[in-house]
Design a protein around this motif. Structure first.
Motif, PDB file in Angstrom:
ATOM      1  N   TRP A   2       0.424  -6.197  14.949  1.00 52.83           N
ATOM      2  CA  TRP A   2       1.269  -6.662  13.853  1.00 52.83           C
ATOM      3  C   TRP A   2       2.052  -5.499  13.260  1.00 52.83           C
ATOM      4  CZ3 TRP A   2       1.903 -11.675  12.413  1.00 52.83           C
ATOM      5  CH2 TRP A   2       2.626 -11.903  11.244  1.00 52.83           C
ATOM      6  N   LEU A  42       6.716  -7.332   8.516  1.00 50.62           N
ATOM      7  CA  LEU A  42       6.186  -8.311   7.572  1.00 50.62           C
ATOM      8  C   LEU A  42       4.864  -7.827   6.990  1.00 50.62           C
ATOM      9  CD1 LEU A  42       6.886 -11.618   9.523  1.00 50.62           C
ATOM     10  CD2 LEU A  42       8.152 -10.698   7.577  1.00 50.62           C
ATOM     11  N   TRP A  89      -0.688  -9.357   5.060  1.00 47.38           N
ATOM     12  CA  TRP A  89      -1.389 -10.574   4.632  1.00 47.38           C
ATOM     13  C   TRP A  89      -1.303 -11.642   5.720  1.00 47.38           C
ATOM     14  CZ3 TRP A  89      -4.760 -10.229   0.976  1.00 47.38           C
ATOM     15  CH2 TRP A  89      -4.573  -9.332  -0.066  1.00 47.38           C
ATOM     16  N   TYR A  90      -0.149 -11.732   6.366  1.00 50.90           N
ATOM     17  CA  TYR A  90       0.017 -12.709   7.451  1.00 50.90           C
ATOM     18  C   TYR A  90      -0.909 -12.383   8.626  1.00 50.90           C
ATOM     19  CZ  TYR A  90       4.244 -13.852   4.852  1.00 50.90           C
ATOM     20  OH  TYR A  90       5.127 -14.202   3.874  1.00 50.90           O
ATOM     21  N   VAL A 104      -4.404 -13.514   7.810  1.00 54.25           N
ATOM     22  CA  VAL A 104      -4.556 -14.962   8.022  1.00 54.25           C
ATOM     23  C   VAL A 104      -4.724 -15.246   9.513  1.00 54.25           C
ATOM     24  CG1 VAL A 104      -3.365 -17.186   7.844  1.00 54.25           C
ATOM     25  CG2 VAL A 104      -3.317 -15.585   5.920  1.00 54.25           C
TER      26      VAL A 104
END
Length: 94
Positions: free
Chosen positions: A68, A74, A77-78, A81
């Protein structure tokens, strides 16, 4: 005091490490209460225990977070999840 200024501590990073330590502690309590964990054969087609599935989910979560950070700007937090979804899938299917 230990100098931790070299580490870029963000809330997602801190939550990630707290979750790892919490999961390992929870697994220890679970193993104490119910030893063995009844190994099973999942989609990988070999026998795994709770500890195996926890290891796979933690290792995979680390790679998800690293990927990521490499692939996108981004928020993490994404990724957290996505790691939670991965964790549920590993414990359900593996």
């Amino acid at each position: 005091m230990i100098d931790l200024s070299w580490m870029a501590w963000t809330w997602p990073t801190a939550i990630f490490f707290v979750a790892i330590f919490g999961l390992i502690a929870l697994m220890g309590v679970w193993e104490y209460v119910s030893p063995g964990g009844h190994p099973r054969v999942g989609v990988l087609r070999f026998e795994t225990t709770r500890g195996d599935r926890l290891f796979v989910s933690l290792l995979g979560s680390a790679f998800i977070c690293l990927g990521w950070l490499w692939a996108t700007d981004l928020s993490l937090w994404y990724a957290l999840v996505l790691c939670a979804v991965f964790f549920v899938l590993v414990f359900s299917l593996v």
